[in-house]
Design an enzyme around this catalytic site. Structure first.
Site, mmCIF file in Angstrom:
data_model
loop_
_atom_site.group_PDB
_atom_site.id
_atom_site.type_symbol
_atom_site.label_atom_id
_atom_site.label_comp_id
_atom_site.label_asym_id
_atom_site.label_seq_id
_atom_site.Cartn_x
_atom_site.Cartn_y
_atom_site.Cartn_z
ATOM 1 N N ASP A 127 -161.947 -2.307 35.843
ATOM 2 C CA ASP A 127 -160.675 -2.931 35.488
ATOM 3 C C ASP A 127 -160.576 -3.156 33.987
ATOM 4 O O ASP A 127 -159.497 -3.073 33.404
ATOM 5 C CB ASP A 127 -160.515 -4.264 36.226
ATOM 6 C CG ASP A 127 -160.246 -4.078 37.717
ATOM 7 O OD1 ASP A 127 -159.990 -2.930 38.134
ATOM 8 O OD2 ASP A 127 -160.294 -5.082 38.456
ATOM 9 N N HIS A 147 -158.158 -2.194 28.575
ATOM 10 C CA HIS A 147 -158.324 -1.616 27.251
ATOM 11 C C HIS A 147 -157.263 -0.545 26.994
ATOM 12 O O HIS A 147 -156.770 -0.406 25.865
ATOM 13 C CB HIS A 147 -159.731 -1.023 27.126
ATOM 14 C CG HIS A 147 -160.098 -0.588 25.739
ATOM 15 N ND1 HIS A 147 -160.390 -1.475 24.733
ATOM 16 C CD2 HIS A 147 -160.208 0.652 25.197
ATOM 17 C CE1 HIS A 147 -160.685 -0.804 23.620
ATOM 18 N NE2 HIS A 147 -160.577 0.484 23.877
ATOM 19 N N ASP A 194 -154.742 -12.050 30.855
ATOM 20 C CA ASP A 194 -154.618 -13.443 30.453
ATOM 21 C C ASP A 194 -154.766 -13.643 28.954
ATOM 22 O O ASP A 194 -155.329 -12.816 28.240
ATOM 23 C CB ASP A 194 -155.670 -14.304 31.174
ATOM 24 C CG ASP A 194 -157.060 -13.676 31.162
ATOM 25 O OD1 ASP A 194 -157.483 -13.216 30.085
ATOM 26 O OD2 ASP A 194 -157.717 -13.641 32.212
ATOM 27 N N THR A 223 -156.464 -12.845 39.705
ATOM 28 C CA THR A 223 -157.698 -12.522 40.423
ATOM 29 C C THR A 223 -158.858 -12.286 39.456
ATOM 30 O O THR A 223 -159.905 -11.785 39.863
ATOM 31 C CB THR A 223 -157.505 -11.280 41.317
ATOM 32 O OG1 THR A 223 -156.979 -10.209 40.518
ATOM 33 C CG2 THR A 223 -156.537 -11.577 42.451
ATOM 34 N N ALA A 224 -158.671 -12.645 38.188
ATOM 35 C CA ALA A 224 -159.720 -12.449 37.181
ATOM 36 C C ALA A 224 -160.272 -13.805 36.747
ATOM 37 O O ALA A 224 -160.659 -14.617 37.584
ATOM 38 C CB ALA A 224 -159.156 -11.643 36.005
ATOM 39 N N TYR A 225 -160.277 -14.086 35.465
ATOM 40 C CA TYR A 225 -160.877 -15.310 34.927
ATOM 41 C C TYR A 225 -160.208 -16.558 35.512
ATOM 42 O O TYR A 225 -160.863 -17.557 35.804
ATOM 43 C CB TYR A 225 -160.751 -15.282 33.404
ATOM 44 C CG TYR A 225 -161.563 -16.312 32.657
ATOM 45 C CD1 TYR A 225 -162.612 -17.005 33.255
ATOM 46 C CD2 TYR A 225 -161.294 -16.574 31.317
ATOM 47 C CE1 TYR A 225 -163.363 -17.935 32.553
ATOM 48 C CE2 TYR A 225 -162.033 -17.506 30.599
ATOM 49 C CZ TYR A 225 -163.064 -18.183 31.221
ATOM 50 O OH TYR A 225 -163.800 -19.103 30.524
ATOM 51 N N ALA A 226 -158.889 -16.507 35.694
ATOM 52 C CA ALA A 226 -158.170 -17.663 36.223
ATOM 53 C C ALA A 226 -158.658 -18.043 37.616
ATOM 54 O O ALA A 226 -158.674 -19.228 37.974
ATOM 55 C CB ALA A 226 -156.667 -17.372 36.262
#
Length: 334
Positions: free
Chosen positions: A100, A105, A175, A215-218
């Site tokens: 991902d 990137h 984010d 669905t990532a850092y958050a």
């Protein structure tokens, strides 16, 4: 998401005896990108390139991908090498091989052109890069014949302003994160949404996430999972000093403004999609809002966001004694 209008009238590629002679594929100029230098990434790059060449389509690769140390270009029959900044402009479809993070990137170079992006997963989770490597050739053939779904993901733009001057700006698919850098001190900041005061907070920072980034850092910060079709921004406090501080979900058209309070004792930093952080000083303001461009993800047929959650987040993993699939232990007393 939307289904391709071509999928109903184009033949299924894998069933056609005239596979290599088809004159009107859905896409003609195919871009190929990869970021990591792992051998598994370059193996997939070569396999996909060979499939594109077999179909007599134009294969285009950016300079950074072509220069990967583990990639041997002699294994690819025909390929055009261009600057990464041009690949979105001249391609009908771009295939990104990696995790991902590789799609994050690539998003900055591709979003402005609205070129569809297909991700082949050579990373860990694969919420964005959802094609498995062993299925890449088959899925690619389906896509190239017009059997696919389009998924439009909005991005965030961040601006650090000092007065009327823009000191720094960036964009994010996942984010924008305000954090304390290497300091162990909390950040003291105030937040407004659409000009209205929300709170003054002591915390390790704040995550402003898109539905894609939910669905990532958050997610690890205790934020909710937001369906990609939602037009919303999630604001997740990072280790707040008050137990009543909870994530807030606001309209995707909202503008978030953050000001560092004069009592703050550390140097706050800001990062977009994990890129190098920049400082946010007390006399500056951080503005976060929806970016005018979107990233268009392309999924092969059968993509299901909830199925991705079940597999990636292990929703179906449970203890044997709580199995819902069998009822052999139920005893009929009658």
């Amino acid at each position: 998401m939307e289904n391709s209008a071509q999928s109903a009238r184009l033949p299924h590629l894998h069933e056609s005896e005239l596979f290599h002679a088809i004159k009107n594929p859905a896409f003609r100029r195919i871009g190929l990108m990869g970021r990591a230098g792992k051998r598994s990434v370059t193996q997939s790059l070569v396999q996909i390139a060979q499939t594109i060449n077999d179909m007599n389509l134009t294969l285009i690769m950016d300079v950074q991908t072509a220069n990967l140390p583990t990639l041997n270009l002699t294994e690819i029959e025909k390929v055009k090498i261009v600057k990464r900044s041009l690949i979105g402009e001249i391609c009908d479809l771009v295939i990104v091989v990696g995790g991902d993070g590789s799609i994050l990137h690539a998003a900055e170079a591709l979003a402005r052109y609205r070129v569809p992006v297909l991700g082949v997963n050579r990373g860990r989770l694969g919420f964005l890069a959802d094609v498995k490597p062993d299925e890449a050739a088959f899925k690619l053939r389906q896509v190239l014949m017009g059997n696919y779904q389009l998924d439009h993901r909005f991005l965030l733009t961040m601006e650090i302003r000092e007065g009327r001057n823009i000191i720094h700006e960036d964009m994010a698919l996942n984010d924008v994160v305000l954090h304390a850098g290497k300091s162990v001190h909390m950040i003291d900041f105030q937040m407004k949404i659409d000009g209205q005061d929300v709170y003054r907070q002591h915390s390790d920072g704040l995550i402003a996430a898109t539905p894609t980034g939910s669905t990532a850092y958050a997610l690890s910060g205790g934020g909710p999972i937001i369906h990609p079709s939602m037009d919303a921004i999630c604001l997740v406090p990072m280790h707040p000093h008050t137990l009543s501080s909870r994530p807030i979900v606001v309209s995707g058209n909202s503008e978030v403004c953050i000001r560092i309070h004069e009592d703050n004792r550390t140097q706050p930093m800001v990062s977009a999609d994990g890129k190098p952080s920049v400082p946010l000083d007390q006399e500056q303001r951080l503005y976060i809002r929806k970016h005018p461009d979107k990233l268009t993800l392309l999924h092969p047929p059968g993509f299901d966001f909830y199925e991705a959650c079940r597999t990636k987040l292990h929703w179906n993993v449970h203890a044997e004694e709580f199995s819902l699939d069998v009822d052999d232990d139920i005893i009929d007393d009658e």
